[in-house]
Write a protein that holds these residues in place. Structure first.
Motif, mmCIF file in Angstrom:
data_model
loop_
_atom_site.group_PDB
_atom_site.id
_atom_site.type_symbol
_atom_site.label_atom_id
_atom_site.label_comp_id
_atom_site.label_asym_id
_atom_site.label_seq_id
_atom_site.Cartn_x
_atom_site.Cartn_y
_atom_site.Cartn_z
ATOM 1 N N LEU A 168 41.459 50.551 49.625
ATOM 2 C CA LEU A 168 41.680 50.708 48.260
ATOM 3 C C LEU A 168 42.781 49.823 47.714
ATOM 4 O O LEU A 168 42.477 49.310 46.606
ATOM 5 C CB LEU A 168 42.026 52.237 47.642
ATOM 6 N N GLU A 169 43.543 49.680 48.385
ATOM 7 C CA GLU A 169 45.114 49.004 48.100
ATOM 8 C C GLU A 169 44.346 47.494 47.766
ATOM 9 O O GLU A 169 45.029 46.631 47.176
ATOM 10 C CB GLU A 169 46.253 49.295 49.259
ATOM 11 N N THR A 170 43.746 46.944 49.012
ATOM 12 C CA THR A 170 43.354 45.660 48.801
ATOM 13 C C THR A 170 42.344 45.170 47.639
ATOM 14 O O THR A 170 42.663 44.244 46.897
ATOM 15 C CB THR A 170 42.447 45.335 50.030
ATOM 16 N N THR A 171 41.551 46.129 47.117
ATOM 17 C CA THR A 171 40.974 46.130 45.850
ATOM 18 C C THR A 171 41.641 45.943 44.748
ATOM 19 O O THR A 171 41.407 45.272 43.785
ATOM 20 C CB THR A 171 39.561 47.309 45.847
ATOM 21 N N ILE A 172 42.569 46.900 44.828
ATOM 22 C CA ILE A 172 43.374 47.082 43.639
ATOM 23 C C ILE A 172 44.284 45.831 43.503
ATOM 24 O O ILE A 172 44.549 45.294 42.305
ATOM 25 C CB ILE A 172 44.572 48.362 43.507
ATOM 26 N N THR A 173 44.857 45.263 44.609
ATOM 27 C CA THR A 173 45.660 44.169 44.692
ATOM 28 C C THR A 173 44.872 42.895 44.022
ATOM 29 O O THR A 173 45.406 42.093 43.087
ATOM 30 C CB THR A 173 46.053 43.942 45.893
ATOM 31 N N ILE A 174 43.661 42.687 44.503
ATOM 32 C CA ILE A 174 43.039 41.526 43.960
ATOM 33 C C ILE A 174 42.567 41.651 42.473
ATOM 34 O O ILE A 174 42.474 40.553 41.836
ATOM 35 C CB ILE A 174 41.719 41.363 44.934
ATOM 36 N N VAL A 175 42.185 42.857 42.080
ATOM 37 C CA VAL A 175 42.129 42.862 40.728
ATOM 38 C C VAL A 175 43.286 42.875 39.731
ATOM 39 O O VAL A 175 43.063 41.830 38.631
ATOM 40 C CB VAL A 175 41.600 44.554 40.344
ATOM 41 N N ALA A 176 44.437 43.322 40.165
ATOM 42 C CA ALA A 176 45.604 43.079 39.579
ATOM 43 C C ALA A 176 46.022 41.531 39.569
ATOM 44 O O ALA A 176 46.537 41.169 38.577
ATOM 45 C CB ALA A 176 46.784 43.813 40.207
ATOM 46 N N LEU A 177 45.672 40.813 40.540
ATOM 47 C CA LEU A 177 46.158 39.402 40.756
ATOM 48 C C LEU A 177 45.152 38.578 39.919
ATOM 49 O O LEU A 177 45.838 37.696 39.203
ATOM 50 C CB LEU A 177 45.761 38.821 42.202
ATOM 51 N N ASP A 178 43.872 39.105 39.710
ATOM 52 C CA ASP A 178 43.356 38.291 38.571
ATOM 53 C C ASP A 178 43.736 38.377 37.231
ATOM 54 O O ASP A 178 43.565 37.662 36.464
ATOM 55 C CB ASP A 178 41.780 38.715 38.737
ATOM 56 N N LEU A 179 44.439 39.568 37.100
ATOM 57 C CA LEU A 179 45.035 39.827 35.763
ATOM 58 C C LEU A 179 46.571 39.446 35.484
ATOM 59 O O LEU A 179 47.011 39.413 34.455
ATOM 60 C CB LEU A 179 45.112 41.311 35.374
ATOM 61 N N TRP A 180 46.990 39.083 36.529
ATOM 62 C CA TRP A 180 48.401 38.354 36.485
ATOM 63 C C TRP A 180 48.594 37.198 35.600
ATOM 64 O O TRP A 180 47.850 36.223 35.802
ATOM 65 C CB TRP A 180 48.972 38.337 37.979
#
Length: 744
Positions: A168-180
């Protein structure tokens, strides 16, 4: 060679939206298939740090969930189990509404977390592709290569659909990176222009909204796994040094607002779960760093992430990822048009170096700790892969790229083999045993209703295994299955000298199994049960004093490695083998080697298992006899086959064996195959006639599985049928042998 960000074609905005939706739906279906084919065990945290507390949240403390010491000392955030608690409640509501049977409801409760995590994994894959489109282009070779590498990665297939907090951490991280807001770190953005026109204001608002969503998700990832802060501290530091004070103030303000909001939600959830106000991330750092409890679960070399972590994450994509990492950090020649894309790749490469470096300073290391970096590594690996393999794919008529094509096929096959072995075969028995126990409970217990009162009686099971070797209530499901297992509580609040000699329960058992069973089992090794508990009255209370930790169960579960030890200890008992399943061919822990074995007290079940084993052995012997007969036939009847060929040819009017063999006078070393030689078709036809003369007609009965007949022989393959596929090869070898005899 065109670069990775060269678009293959241009698409309209409507086509892009449709394409993205289709990709997301495909990824969801793909990961659901992935989840249901995953039948192996990886890490205990997959169950004990997510599904077990979720079970307790959903159904209550009396329903038998195993809550480990981390939850008793408030080291974990309750936000992750809350997700699966909601899934459990929805599944239970669905089963109740549809009036499903107990067995079907149990399967639904086991499968529902897999589906939920599969959707989470699919979202992670989708946003990995989205971030790749930001860097390489919407419909570029680089973005599609990133998606293919993600789908073909064996680690993704093996791990992404597991209910680990790291997934779950990995998925949240990549979604957040796309929004950064990567523009802030690239040294200029529309929001930094002095012109305040309408377009610039709209872009500023969109950028600020994206930043807030990113910070909310990144704060959630840090609450789930405090080590995730390394990623965001690195990106925030780069943005801080590359922007003016106006941007810095905005960044600080949004970090405080979003971080406070997530902390408030987490604090309320933890207050409801633990019953007191607590801050799990701080307690996590205190126990694992101040008290060094992480070392209790193992130490690793300083180079672990370089020598083992990254190779396990990337497998066949390791070299392209390292090449892409090196080229990204060393290449400074880029145009102004692709400045943003280049700076984004540089920052992704930076976090891929910083996080492993800092985590290498900690003694306890695991590959899943750097799992959030995998999407970024896939993106960096895409460009070297495109440059190397794209010519072999797009220039199909050129034979110069055959080595690349063969290498690509080889890498795909290697990924498929690794994914299949690790997700279907390796360490599969520890999950199969839970299904077996659940089925035995359904077979022996009449009342299998869920969440009944404590007076209901079910089967009992004991696990003589290293701690947390199997799932627990999330796979046993029925609360009336009374099970126990060896524990491994860490030395909390112990002195350094006490920690040095501390032995947990599992260690004590493997140090001396006989003494452990004598001291810790009700009745010791002298007073053992004779019948299963579901057919007898409750156990004698005199045998359940505080001195005894465990009752002798109906089913005793252990690894094959322990079988030679238990056989002499329990040879006078009524325990006998009643089930066995393959677990793994090898294991890094010697205590977990071999099959998973179940001993039981039920004599009927023991007899059924012995009969099944006898039938399996008979089938094996029949197969060995059949294959041996075929081999012997080939070796014993070569001369008779040659004789049959001669006789068959003598009876033929149109063609004969002799016309296929040149006479001694016409034989020439310079032209061994003259124009008088027959065609392959003619040689094969003659060979078939010779075989038919010896064996009779070609057998047509191979398998008759669809035919209902009491004759058992109709279900056994005719041994002659195995010769059919060897006719041509054996015929050629016989003909060459005959020619050598004639010309010698």
């Amino acid at each position: 060679m065109p670069p990775a960000n060269t678009p293959a074609r241009r698409v309209a905005p409507a086509d892009v939206s449709t394409s993205a939706t289709n990709i997301l739906l495909f990824l969801i279906a793909f990961r659901i298939l992935n989840a249901f084919t995953l039948r192996t065990f990886f890490q205990p945290d997959e169950f004990f740090q997510s599904l077990e507390p979720a079970w307790q949240i959903a159904f209550g403390k009396e329903q038998g969930a195993w809550i480990t010491w981390e939850w008793r000392y408030q080291l974990r955030s309750s936000l992750h189990p809350l997700l699966f608690a909601a899934v459990y409640k929805a599944s239970d509501f669905l089963a109740t509404s549809l009036h499903l049977s107990a067995a079907t409801s149990a399967e639904l409760l086991v499968a529902s977390p897999k589906v939920a995590q599969a959707i989470v994994a699919a979202i992670g894959d989708f946003y990995t592709w989205k971030l790749a489109t930001r860097i390489y282009g919407r419909d570029s070779r680089g973005s599609w290569t990133t998606l293919l590498v993600t789908l073909l990665n064996p680690w993704q297939w093996f791990c992404s659909t597991r209910t680990l907090s790291n997934c779950l951490e990995t998925t949240i991280t990549i979604v957040a990176l796309d929004l950064w807001p990567w523009q802030w770190s690239a040294g200029g953005s529309p929001a930094g222009d002095s012109r305040k026109n309408e377009r610039g204001t709209a872009e500023d608002r969109a950028l600020l909204s994206s930043l807030r969503q990113c910070l909310l998700l990144s704060a959630l990832a840090c609450i789930l796994r405090p080590t995730n802060v390394l990623i965001w501290a690195t990106l925030a530091s780069i943005a801080w040094f590359r922007n003016s004070w106006d941007k810095r103030i905005i960044l600080i303000r949004e970090v405080l607002i979003c971080g406070s909001a997530i902390l408030a939600v987490s604090a309320i959830a933890d207050r409801l779960f633990y019953g007191l106000w607590t801050f799990p991330p701080l307690r996590f750092l205190y126990f694992n760093i101040a008290q060094s409890l992480a070392v209790f679960y193992g130490r690793n070399d300083w180079h672990y992430y370089l020598s083992q972590g990254l190779p396990l994450l990337l497998t066949t994509a390791l070299v392209p990822a390292l090449v892409g990492l090196y080229q990204t950090l060393t290449n400074r020649s880029f145009s102004a048009s692709d400045r943003l894309q280049t700076m984004t790749r540089i920052q992704l490469a930076t976090i891929c170096l910083v996080m492993p470096f800092v985590l290498s300073l900690i003694s306890h290391k695991e590959v899943r700790f750097i799992y959030p970096l995998l999407p970024a590594l896939h993106i960096l690996a895409a460009q070297p892969l495109v440059r190397f393999f794209a010519p072999a794919i797009y220039y199909r008529s050129s034979a110069a790229y055959t080595p690349q094509r063969l290498l690509l096929i080889f890498l795909v096959l290697v990924n498929a083999v690794i994914a299949f072995y690790t997700s279907v075969w390796h360490a599969s028995g520890v999950l199969n045993i839970m299904t077996y126990l659940r089925q035995q409970h359904e077979a022996h217990v009449t009342d299998t209703s869920f969440f009944s009162g404590p007076t209901n009686k079910g089967i009992t099971a004991g696990f003589l295994m290293p701690c947390h070797s199997t799932p627990w209530r999330s796979h046993l499901v029925y609360p009336t299955i009374d099970a126990w297992a060896l524990s491994c509580e860490p030395p909390i609040d112990f002195s350094e000298s006490e920690k040095a000699v501390y032995r947990d329960e599992a260690d004590q058992f493997y140090d001396d199994p006989a003494q452990f069973l004598q001291d810790n089992m009700a009745g010791g090794l002298r007073h053992l049960p004779t019948r299963p508990s579901y057919t007898t009255t409750p156990a004698d209370p005199s045998l359940t004093g505080s001195k005894h930790q465990h009752q002798w169960p109906d089913y005793l579960i252990f690894f094959q490695q322990l079988e030679p030890t238990l056989q002499p200890l329990l040879r006078m008992s009524f325990y006998r083998e009643c089930w066995r399943t393959h677990n793994t061919a090898w294991h890094d822990d010697w205590r977990r080697t071999g099959d998973v074995i179940a001993w039981c007290l039920d004599t009927t079940e023991q007899d059924t298992w012995r009969e099944k084993q006898r039938q399996t052995e008979l089938a094996r012997k029949r197969w060995a006899t059949a294959t041996s007969a075929i081999t012997n036939t080939h070796e014993f009847h070569i001369d008779r086959m040659l004789e049959a060929l001669k006789n068959s040819e003598a009876q033929s009017q149109n063609s004969g064996w002799a016309r296929f063999i040149p006479s001694r006078s016409t034989f020439s070393l310079s032209a061994p195959w003259s124009s008088n030689q027959p065609s392959m078709r003619e040689k094969f036809a003659a060979w078939r006639r010779g075989v038919a003369a010896y064996f009779g007609p070609r057998p047509s009965r191979i398998w008759r599985l669809g035919r209902s007949t009491p004759n058992v022989r109709d279900w056994i393959p005719d041994p002659r049928c195995f010769l059919s596929w060897r006719w041509w090869v054996l015929g050629e070898s016989l003909e060459l042998t005959r020619e050598r005899e004639l010309y010698s």
